[in-house]
Write a protein that holds these residues in place. Structure first.
Motif, PDB file in Angstrom:
ATOM      1  N   LEU A 197     -14.069   7.013   3.561  1.00 53.69           N
ATOM      2  CA  LEU A 197     -12.762   6.459   3.288  1.00 53.69           C
ATOM      3  C   LEU A 197     -11.965   7.428   2.065  1.00 53.69           C
ATOM      4  CD1 LEU A 197     -10.463   4.299   3.525  1.00 53.69           C
ATOM      5  CD2 LEU A 197     -11.823   2.934   1.842  1.00 53.69           C
TER       6      LEU A 197
ATOM      7  N   LEU B  93      -9.222   4.284  11.329  1.00 52.83           N
ATOM      8  CA  LEU B  93      -8.259   5.050  10.455  1.00 52.83           C
ATOM      9  C   LEU B  93      -7.557   6.331  11.348  1.00 52.83           C
ATOM     10  CD1 LEU B  93     -10.189   5.372   7.022  1.00 52.83           C
ATOM     11  CD2 LEU B  93      -7.916   4.131   7.331  1.00 52.83           C
TER      12      LEU B  93
ATOM     13  N   MET C 285      -2.714   5.904   6.901  1.00 57.33           N
ATOM     14  CA  MET C 285      -3.558   5.066   5.915  1.00 57.33           C
ATOM     15  C   MET C 285      -2.972   3.976   5.730  1.00 57.33           C
ATOM     16  SD  MET C 285      -6.113   6.804   5.032  1.00 57.33           S
ATOM     17  CE  MET C 285      -6.597   5.728   3.517  1.00 57.33           C
ATOM     18  N   CYS C 286      -1.620   3.544   5.582  1.00 62.05           N
ATOM     19  CA  CYS C 286      -1.172   2.291   5.670  1.00 62.05           C
ATOM     20  C   CYS C 286      -1.288   1.407   6.794  1.00 62.05           C
ATOM     21  CB  CYS C 286       0.598   2.409   5.516  1.00 62.05           C
ATOM     22  SG  CYS C 286       0.997   2.930   3.921  1.00 62.05           S
TER      23      CYS C 286
ATOM     24  N   LEU D   2      -5.891   1.053   7.085  1.00 61.65           N
ATOM     25  CA  LEU D   2      -6.685   0.658   6.052  1.00 61.65           C
ATOM     26  C   LEU D   2      -7.032  -0.910   6.351  1.00 61.65           C
ATOM     27  CD1 LEU D   2      -8.138   1.803   3.533  1.00 61.65           C
ATOM     28  CD2 LEU D   2      -6.119   0.781   2.519  1.00 61.65           C
ATOM     29  N   ARG D   3      -6.151  -1.541   6.769  1.00 60.49           N
ATOM     30  CA  ARG D   3      -6.543  -3.170   7.001  1.00 60.49           C
ATOM     31  C   ARG D   3      -7.664  -3.135   8.210  1.00 60.49           C
ATOM     32  NH1 ARG D   3      -1.050  -3.364   6.288  1.00 60.49           N
ATOM     33  NH2 ARG D   3      -0.686  -3.178   8.464  1.00 60.49           N
TER      34      ARG D   3
ATOM     35  N   PRO E  39      -7.989  10.683   3.533  1.00 61.67           N
ATOM     36  CA  PRO E  39      -6.460  11.212   3.315  1.00 61.67           C
ATOM     37  C   PRO E  39      -6.592  12.562   3.378  1.00 61.67           C
ATOM     38  CG  PRO E  39      -7.060   9.486   2.024  1.00 61.67           C
ATOM     39  CD  PRO E  39      -8.396   9.700   2.664  1.00 61.67           C
TER      40      PRO E  39
ATOM     41  N   SER F 187      -4.937   5.288  14.013  1.00 60.85           N
ATOM     42  CA  SER F 187      -3.632   5.389  13.121  1.00 60.85           C
ATOM     43  C   SER F 187      -3.314   6.611  12.886  1.00 60.85           C
ATOM     44  CB  SER F 187      -3.972   4.480  12.155  1.00 60.85           C
ATOM     45  OG  SER F 187      -4.160   3.089  12.244  1.00 60.85           O
TER      46      SER F 187
ATOM     47  N   PHE G 123       0.675  -1.325  -0.021  1.00 58.37           N
ATOM     48  CA  PHE G 123      -0.165   0.147   0.074  1.00 58.37           C
ATOM     49  C   PHE G 123       0.761   1.333  -0.067  1.00 58.37           C
ATOM     50  CE2 PHE G 123      -2.325   3.229   2.104  1.00 58.37           C
ATOM     51  CZ  PHE G 123      -3.688   3.530   1.426  1.00 58.37           C
TER      52      PHE G 123
ATOM     53  N   PHE H  80      -9.677  -0.833   9.158  1.00 55.28           N
ATOM     54  CA  PHE H  80     -10.716  -0.076   8.495  1.00 55.28           C
ATOM     55  C   PHE H  80     -11.705  -1.265   7.630  1.00 55.28           C
ATOM     56  CE2 PHE H  80     -13.203   1.553   4.989  1.00 55.28           C
ATOM     57  CZ  PHE H  80     -13.912   2.816   5.503  1.00 55.28           C
ATOM     58  N   ALA H  81     -10.975  -1.962   6.773  1.00 60.26           N
ATOM     59  CA  ALA H  81     -11.433  -2.837   5.932  1.00 60.26           C
ATOM     60  C   ALA H  81     -12.135  -4.078   6.601  1.00 60.26           C
ATOM     61  CB  ALA H  81     -10.501  -3.549   4.792  1.00 60.26           C
TER      62      ALA H  81
ATOM     63  N   TRP I 129       0.671   4.295  -2.556  1.00 60.69           N
ATOM     64  CA  TRP I 129       0.249   5.653  -2.030  1.00 60.69           C
ATOM     65  C   TRP I 129       1.202   6.823  -2.755  1.00 60.69           C
ATOM     66  CZ3 TRP I 129      -3.388   7.842   0.632  1.00 60.69           C
ATOM     67  CH2 TRP I 129      -2.874   9.160   1.254  1.00 60.69           C
TER      68      TRP I 129
END
Length: 193
Positions: A176, A109, A131-132, A135-136, A180, A112, A1, A138-139, A5
């Motif tokens: 989402l 998110l 985000m790195c 994101l996992r 950013p 983090s 990721f 969040f998913a 990015w």
């Protein structure tokens, strides 16, 4: 990721992110006038409760502010999407369930983002690291929230359950996308020099 990015990171300096956040604010005002926000008082109380709860849970004003901003902007844009498509939104109680799940997903998110903050990093580094890292989670929260909503709809004959899951997916997806931009803009504003 992180490698994927980098092109996005190069094109997103703090000034561009701040401008994008300002444009999102203007679009929120336009969407509010176009689509309206039914039950505005209930929604305002809900946002205040989310702000307080996230502030107490994460012991961070910045984190709770970002969660609340993401939730507010995403909800307004989702209302606009429903108005443009002439689709009825789920009942307010079901929307609150979807918004609670969205706040939980956004918290993955934003925590983090809080942890990535450092006076030695610039705003884009902070957003990239957040985000790195988030994101996992969040998913996972997004998938679990959607699956739980659909399962509850089928198991308990919840008529608006599928519509609530769709509402949750739209709110979380918009949030989402905006995360950013808001992370970079807020990081640039909160950094100390």
């Amino acid at each position: 990721f992180a490698e994927g990015w980098r092109p996005f990171r190069r094109r997103l300096p703090a000034t561009t992110a701040t401008a994008a956040a300002a444009i999102a604010g203007v679009l929120v005002v336009i969407a509010l006038f176009e689509a309206g926000l039914s039950e505005a008082v209930s929604f305002s109380v809900f946002l205040i409760l989310i702000l307080i709860a996230s502030g107490l849970a994460f012991v961070s004003v910045r984190t709770s502010l970002l969660i609340t901003l993401l939730l507010f902007i995403s909800t307004v844009f989702t209302g606009y999407v429903y108005a443009v498509l002439a689709m009825p939104a789920p009942p307010m109680a079901d929307r609150f369930a979807a918004l609670t799940l969205s706040a939980i997903a956004f918290s993955q998110l934003t925590v983090s983002w809080r942890n990535a903050g450092d006076i030695w990093r610039n705003a884009r580094d902070i957003a990239q690291n957040a985000m790195c890292d988030g994101l996992r989670r969040f998913a996972i929260a997004f998938g679990a929230g959607g699956a739980a909503t659909v399962a509850a709809a089928h198991a308990f004959s919840w008529e608006a359950g599928i519509a609530t899951a769709a509402y949750f997916a739209i709110v979380a997806g918009i949030g989402l996308f905006l995360a950013p931009f808001l992370m970079v803009a807020l990081s640039a504003q909160f950094q100390r020099y």
